[in-house]
Design a protein around this motif. Structure first.
Motif, PDB file in Angstrom:
ATOM      1  N   PHE A  69       0.773  -1.230  -0.202  1.00  0.00           N
ATOM      2  CA  PHE A  69       0.103  -0.066  -0.007  1.00  0.00           C
ATOM      3  C   PHE A  69       0.734   1.314  -0.017  1.00  0.00           C
ATOM      4  CE2 PHE A  69      -2.124   3.192   2.376  1.00  0.00           C
ATOM      5  CZ  PHE A  69      -3.196   3.236   1.504  1.00  0.00           C
ATOM      6  N   PHE A  70       1.805   1.198   0.820  1.00  0.00           N
ATOM      7  CA  PHE A  70       2.530   2.382   0.936  1.00  0.00           C
ATOM      8  C   PHE A  70       3.752   2.494   0.034  1.00  0.00           C
ATOM      9  CE2 PHE A  70       1.372   2.445   5.648  1.00  0.00           C
ATOM     10  CZ  PHE A  70       0.574   3.605   5.508  1.00  0.00           C
ATOM     11  N   TYR A  71       4.088   1.370  -0.835  1.00  0.00           N
ATOM     12  CA  TYR A  71       4.851   1.480  -1.978  1.00  0.00           C
ATOM     13  C   TYR A  71       4.517   1.460  -3.205  1.00  0.00           C
ATOM     14  CZ  TYR A  71       8.868   0.131  -5.109  1.00  0.00           C
ATOM     15  OH  TYR A  71       9.831   0.210  -6.046  1.00  0.00           O
ATOM     16  N   ARG A  77       7.681   6.748  -6.226  1.00  0.00           N
ATOM     17  CA  ARG A  77       8.231   5.684  -5.425  1.00  0.00           C
ATOM     18  C   ARG A  77       9.826   5.571  -5.170  1.00  0.00           C
ATOM     19  NH1 ARG A  77       5.574   0.504  -8.994  1.00  0.00           N
ATOM     20  NH2 ARG A  77       3.740   1.259  -8.511  1.00  0.00           N
ATOM     21  N   ARG A  78      10.062   4.855  -4.127  1.00  0.00           N
ATOM     22  CA  ARG A  78      11.532   4.935  -3.669  1.00  0.00           C
ATOM     23  C   ARG A  78      12.014   5.923  -3.267  1.00  0.00           C
ATOM     24  NH1 ARG A  78      13.865   2.410  -9.241  1.00  0.00           N
ATOM     25  NH2 ARG A  78      15.838   2.190  -7.863  1.00  0.00           N
ATOM     26  N   GLY A  79      13.399   6.221  -3.288  1.00  0.00           N
ATOM     27  CA  GLY A  79      13.980   7.277  -2.646  1.00  0.00           C
ATOM     28  C   GLY A  79      14.073   7.132  -0.969  1.00  0.00           C
ATOM     29  N   ALA A  85      10.769   5.930   5.615  1.00  0.00           N
ATOM     30  CA  ALA A  85       9.219   6.022   6.339  1.00  0.00           C
ATOM     31  C   ALA A  85       8.490   4.336   6.443  1.00  0.00           C
ATOM     32  CB  ALA A  85       8.358   6.833   5.837  1.00  0.00           C
ATOM     33  N   ILE A  86       8.481   3.852   5.272  1.00  0.00           N
ATOM     34  CA  ILE A  86       7.988   2.524   4.904  1.00  0.00           C
ATOM     35  C   ILE A  86       8.875   1.288   5.910  1.00  0.00           C
ATOM     36  CG2 ILE A  86       7.939   0.368   3.252  1.00  0.00           C
ATOM     37  CD1 ILE A  86       7.366   2.520   1.029  1.00  0.00           C
ATOM     38  N   ALA A 290      16.064   0.771   3.499  1.00  0.00           N
ATOM     39  CA  ALA A 290      15.525  -0.089   2.268  1.00  0.00           C
ATOM     40  C   ALA A 290      13.941  -0.724   2.551  1.00  0.00           C
ATOM     41  CB  ALA A 290      16.654  -1.243   2.027  1.00  0.00           C
ATOM     42  N   GLY A 291      13.381  -0.078   3.080  1.00  0.00           N
ATOM     43  CA  GLY A 291      11.991  -0.568   3.239  1.00  0.00           C
ATOM     44  C   GLY A 291      11.669  -1.690   4.269  1.00  0.00           C
ATOM     45  N   GLY A 292      12.473  -1.830   5.120  1.00  0.00           N
ATOM     46  CA  GLY A 292      12.211  -2.765   6.299  1.00  0.00           C
ATOM     47  C   GLY A 292      12.582  -4.341   5.994  1.00  0.00           C
ATOM     48  N   ILE A 293      12.062  -5.161   6.906  1.00  0.00           N
ATOM     49  CA  ILE A 293      12.485  -6.517   6.858  1.00  0.00           C
ATOM     50  C   ILE A 293      11.750  -7.124   5.465  1.00  0.00           C
ATOM     51  CG2 ILE A 293      11.815  -8.670   7.914  1.00  0.00           C
ATOM     52  CD1 ILE A 293      11.979  -6.894  10.522  1.00  0.00           C
ATOM     53  N   THR A 294      10.587  -6.547   5.328  1.00  0.00           N
ATOM     54  CA  THR A 294       9.809  -7.303   4.225  1.00  0.00           C
ATOM     55  C   THR A 294      10.414  -7.286   2.856  1.00  0.00           C
ATOM     56  OG1 THR A 294       7.761  -6.793   5.214  1.00  0.00           O
ATOM     57  CG2 THR A 294       7.744  -7.030   2.753  1.00  0.00           C
TER      58      THR A 294
END
Length: 403
Positions: A69-71, A77-79, A85-86, A290-294
């Motif tokens: 949802f947030f990506y 996107r990205r950055g 934040a994600i 880099a967007g967390g564990i996921t």
């Protein structure tokens, strides 16, 4: 279970750290690290204005859907701001799910692949002898791996070198960017002597690492990699800017020195070509940026196919929250290589009580449900935000260069 609140906490117990706290209607909460060094308040605004309101009412167990949802839901996107934040949201959700399940995070990910996590420390000195003394201090503390950086004759200040012996290296120390001077020729002529001295004093068993900090061209990096081969470095880090991923192929053609890169990456697209071409040996992307564990789990899975191992960024520009989550990830991930470690200040340790422990050059993440790191909000409030900036770099003729 539903999310009922999401709050951002900013504290500066020595340096600025940003934490996202997500609370549920069952009283379970999770925290994630959202720190982006030198741009902290940009992530705070992104979280408070665009992310936190959209979390309310969601099921925290829907980690994948919330990540998408947030990506995917953000047209831009990205950055580093978006992905930090994600990453904070994702880290906090995994923390909640670990607590809800009564399991430490590494078990939620799939269980242990190792009993302990090898880390490397940072030894710096204004000259080679000063650096050797710091290496000795780290060896006495039990480190099996040490990153070595020393001052360069003729250059007033050098990346990675603390202002005083024994102090932490803290580059973000002024409200506006300071300016350093750089000379590639002086660096290339001097730094191989450092590795020679380390090997002569400490022998071959110590793992030795070095960070170039993106300052060379590909052919210059190839020269350095070739010249340090007799000292068999564990890795040579960030030898060139990685925007041109194919540049690493040129370096690879000239040297067998292992190459590491990725602390400034924030998505799998930043490293896909590097991994698939086997141009690097270690990927250094962080769970926060880099967007967390996921998302980092996807990066690690791709890397495993091509014999690339993890070597996550982990200095004090990330909070103990990221360190705790990273240690759980390191304990689980099959293609682990090494984990960076810089000790946090006593004030930071007090603000972020944690379950992870250091012993004999290794960390264990602890058995506390979730990622095992908490935040003392009353203590955090004692250390208000202070604007701080990273330096910029110029060549001796005044040309702006890579810092």
């Amino acid at each position: 279970m539903k999310i009922v609140d999401a709050r951002v906490i900013v504290t500066c117990p020595g340096r600025n750290l940003v934490t996202l706290k997500i609370e549920t209607d069952e009283g379970i909460y999770g925290i994630g690290d959202a720190t982006l060094n030198g741009r902290e308040l940009a992530v705070v605004a992104y979280l408070e204005e665009h992310v936190a309101p959209a979390l309310i009412g969601r099921d925290p167990s829907s980690i994948e859907d919330i990540w998408q949802f947030f990506y995917r839901g953000a047209y831009w996107r990205r950055g580093p701001v978006t992905m930090s934040a994600i990453g904070a949201v994702d880290m906090a959700l995994w923390d909640i799910m670990g607590k809800a399940a009564g399991m430490p995070l590494y078990k939620l990910l799939g269980g242990k692949s190792r009993e302990r996590v090898m880390v490397y420390g940072h030894a710096t000195g204004h000259d080679i002898e000063g650096c050797l003394e710091e290496v000795a201090r780290h060896v006495e503390q039990g480190y099996r791996a040490v990153r070595v950086q020393c001052g360069i004759p003729g250059i007033a200040s050098t990346y990675g070198v603390a202002k005083k012996a024994g102090e932490r290296y803290e580059p973000a120390d002024s409200s506006l960017p300071s300016e350093n001077v750089w000379s590639t020729s002086k660096y290339l002529n001097h730094v191989p002597k450092l590795f020679q001295a380390v090997r002569e004093r400490f022998g071959d068993d110590l793992h030795v690492l070095h960070d170039v900090h993106h300052r060379l061209t590909p052919i210059e990096a190839a020269r350095l990699g070739k010249e340090v081969e007799p000292y068999h470095l564990f890795w040579l880090e960030d030898c060139v800017p990685a925007e041109n991923q194919s540049a690493f192929r040129m370096i690879r053609q000239h040297t067998t020195t292992p190459l590491a890169v990725g602390e400034v990456f924030n998505s799998i697209h930043d490293c896909r070509e590097l991994i698939e071409s086997q141009s690097i040996d270690y990927i250094r992307a962080t769970l926060t940026h880099a967007g967390g564990i996921t998302h980092v789990r996807r990066i690690a899975a791709l890397a495993e196919l091509y014999h690339v191992r993890t070597g996550f960024h982990g200095p004090t520009d990330l909070s103990p929250v990221c360190m705790g989550a990273a240690l759980h990830f390191d304990t689980w991930v099959p293609n682990f290589g090494i984990q960076e470690h810089m000790p946090h200040s006593e004030e930071t340790e007090a603000v972020f009580p944690h379950a992870y422990r250091f012993e004999d050059g290794h960390f264990t993440p602890g058995e506390v449900p979730g990622h095992g790191v908490d935040i003392d909000e009353a203590m955090a409030a004692k250390y208000p935000y202070k604007r701080a900036s990273l330096p910029v770099n110029r060549l001796e003729d005044g040309t702006l260069w890579h810092w």
